[in-house]
Design a protein around this motif. Structure first.
Motif, short mmCIF file in Angstrom:
data_model
loop_
_atom_site.label_atom_id
_atom_site.label_comp_id
_atom_site.label_asym_id
_atom_site.label_seq_id
_atom_site.Cartn_x
_atom_site.Cartn_y
_atom_site.Cartn_z
N LEU A 48 0.83 -1.21 0.00
CA LEU A 48 0.00 0.00 0.00
C LEU A 48 0.86 1.26 0.00
CD1 LEU A 48 -2.86 -1.03 2.43
CD2 LEU A 48 -2.99 -0.77 -0.04
N CYS A 49 1.98 1.22 0.72
CA CYS A 49 2.90 2.37 0.72
C CYS A 49 3.48 2.59 -0.67
CB CYS A 49 4.01 2.16 1.73
SG CYS A 49 3.48 2.37 3.43
N CYS A 50 3.86 1.49 -1.34
CA CYS A 50 4.42 1.61 -2.70
C CYS A 50 3.39 2.20 -3.65
CB CYS A 50 4.89 0.24 -3.20
SG CYS A 50 6.35 -0.36 -2.36
N LEU A 51 2.15 1.73 -3.56
CA LEU A 51 1.09 2.26 -4.42
C LEU A 51 0.83 3.73 -4.11
CD1 LEU A 51 -1.42 -0.71 -4.53
CD2 LEU A 51 0.09 0.09 -6.35
N LEU A 52 0.91 4.11 -2.86
CA LEU A 52 0.73 5.51 -2.48
C LEU A 52 1.83 6.37 -3.09
CD1 LEU A 52 -0.82 7.60 -0.72
CD2 LEU A 52 0.85 7.10 1.07
N PHE A 53 3.06 5.87 -3.01
CA PHE A 53 4.18 6.63 -3.58
C PHE A 53 4.07 6.73 -5.10
CE2 PHE A 53 7.43 7.37 -0.22
CZ PHE A 53 6.63 6.95 0.83
N LEU A 54 3.54 5.66 -5.71
CA LEU A 54 3.36 5.70 -7.17
C LEU A 54 2.25 6.67 -7.57
CD1 LEU A 54 3.74 1.94 -8.12
CD2 LEU A 54 5.34 3.80 -8.62
N SER A 55 1.25 6.85 -6.69
CA SER A 55 0.14 7.73 -7.04
C SER A 55 0.44 9.19 -6.74
CB SER A 55 -1.12 7.30 -6.30
OG SER A 55 -0.94 7.47 -4.91
N LEU A 56 1.52 9.48 -6.02
CA LEU A 56 1.87 10.87 -5.71
C LEU A 56 2.13 11.71 -6.96
CD1 LEU A 56 3.99 10.61 -2.45
CD2 LEU A 56 1.70 11.51 -2.72
N PRO A 57 2.89 11.20 -7.92
CA PRO A 57 3.07 12.03 -9.12
C PRO A 57 1.76 12.30 -9.83
CG PRO A 57 4.72 10.30 -9.05
CD PRO A 57 3.75 10.05 -7.94
N VAL A 58 0.82 11.34 -9.79
CA VAL A 58 -0.47 11.55 -10.43
C VAL A 58 -1.23 12.64 -9.68
CG1 VAL A 58 -2.65 10.44 -10.99
CG2 VAL A 58 -0.52 9.21 -11.32
N ALA A 59 -1.14 12.61 -8.34
CA ALA A 59 -1.81 13.64 -7.56
C ALA A 59 -1.21 15.00 -7.85
CB ALA A 59 -1.71 13.32 -6.08
N GLY A 60 0.09 15.08 -7.98
CA GLY A 60 0.74 16.35 -8.32
C GLY A 60 0.33 16.82 -9.69
N ASN A 84 -3.65 -5.50 -13.91
CA ASN A 84 -4.57 -6.59 -13.55
C ASN A 84 -3.95 -7.49 -12.49
OD1 ASN A 84 -6.64 -5.76 -15.20
ND2 ASN A 84 -5.97 -7.01 -16.94
N GLN A 85 -2.65 -7.80 -12.64
CA GLN A 85 -1.97 -8.64 -11.65
C GLN A 85 -1.93 -7.95 -10.29
OE1 GLN A 85 1.85 -9.50 -13.31
NE2 GLN A 85 1.11 -11.22 -14.56
N GLN A 86 -1.64 -6.66 -10.29
CA GLN A 86 -1.60 -5.92 -9.03
C GLN A 86 -3.00 -5.85 -8.40
OE1 GLN A 86 0.23 -2.15 -9.85
NE2 GLN A 86 2.31 -3.00 -9.78
N ASP A 87 -4.01 -5.71 -9.24
CA ASP A 87 -5.38 -5.68 -8.72
C ASP A 87 -5.74 -7.03 -8.10
OD1 ASP A 87 -7.89 -4.48 -8.26
OD2 ASP A 87 -8.72 -5.54 -10.00
N MET A 88 -5.36 -8.14 -8.78
CA MET A 88 -5.63 -9.46 -8.23
C MET A 88 -4.84 -9.68 -6.94
SD MET A 88 -6.11 -11.99 -11.56
CE MET A 88 -4.44 -12.46 -11.50
N THR A 89 -3.60 -9.20 -6.90
CA THR A 89 -2.79 -9.33 -5.70
C THR A 89 -3.42 -8.56 -4.55
OG1 THR A 89 -0.81 -9.53 -7.06
CG2 THR A 89 -0.48 -8.99 -4.74
N LEU A 90 -3.89 -7.34 -4.84
CA LEU A 90 -4.55 -6.55 -3.80
C LEU A 90 -5.82 -7.24 -3.31
CD1 LEU A 90 -4.17 -2.89 -5.05
CD2 LEU A 90 -3.17 -3.90 -3.02
#
Length: 161
Positions: free
Chosen positions: A10-22, A51-57
């Motif tokens: 979840l932390c990795c996904l949050l860090f990946l979404s930060l540039p999108v938020a910016g 899709n793999q990440q979604d299934m993993t989540l």
């Protein structure tokens, strides 16, 4: 362990979404939509990764829910066991108190038996002493009776002769 992995993901996904938020905050003014040209293989690979990440989540969420349910069941079991332990402790204390009272009663009964034994021995000695006195008195009475009988026989014999 799974909770740590889920938190890390979840932390990795949050860090990946930060540039999108910016990016979203930077585009508050209306601009023409930008297009990105990507090769079809890269696009398919990106979709497959998503899709793999979604299934993993989804799998991780299911495991987290299962662990949470197990934890709740274990908490209930622990509470039940704690309740039973408290009941056992109270019953143990009650039995311990009853045992102490029984021990006191037993000690008192033993003391009473010892006193009764002493009194019984004293009474037995007194009875034997009285029996001895009675036998001595009977012998004395018999001796007096024999002596009186002899004396009467002598007196009668002297008067007859």
């Amino acid at each position: 362990m799974w909770i740590k992995k889920l938190g890390l993901l979840l932390c990795c996904l949050l860090f990946l979404s930060l540039p999108v938020a910016g990016y979203c905050t930077d585009t508050t003014t209306v601009q023409e939509p930008q297009t990105v040209v990507v090769q079809l293989t890269q696009w398919n690979k990106l979709k497959e990764t998503i899709n793999q990440q979604d299934m993993t989540l989804t799998t991780l969420q299911t495991k987290l829910n299962l662990l949470s349910q197990n934890s709740t069941g274990q908490e209930q079991t622990l509470m039940t066991l704690n309740s039973q332990l408290t009941d056992c402790k109270s019953q143990f204390n009650l039995i311990k108190t009853q045992l102490a009272n029984a021990t006191i009663s037993l000690n008192q009964a033993e003391q009473a038996l010892q006193q009764n034994e002493v009194l019984s021995q004293t009474l037995t000695k007194q009875i034997k002493g009285l029996e001895h006195k009675i036998s001595v008195l009977q012998r004395q009475r018999d001796m007096w009776a024999a002596g009186c009988g002899i004396l009467v026989g002598v007196v009668i014999h002297d008067k007859l002769v």
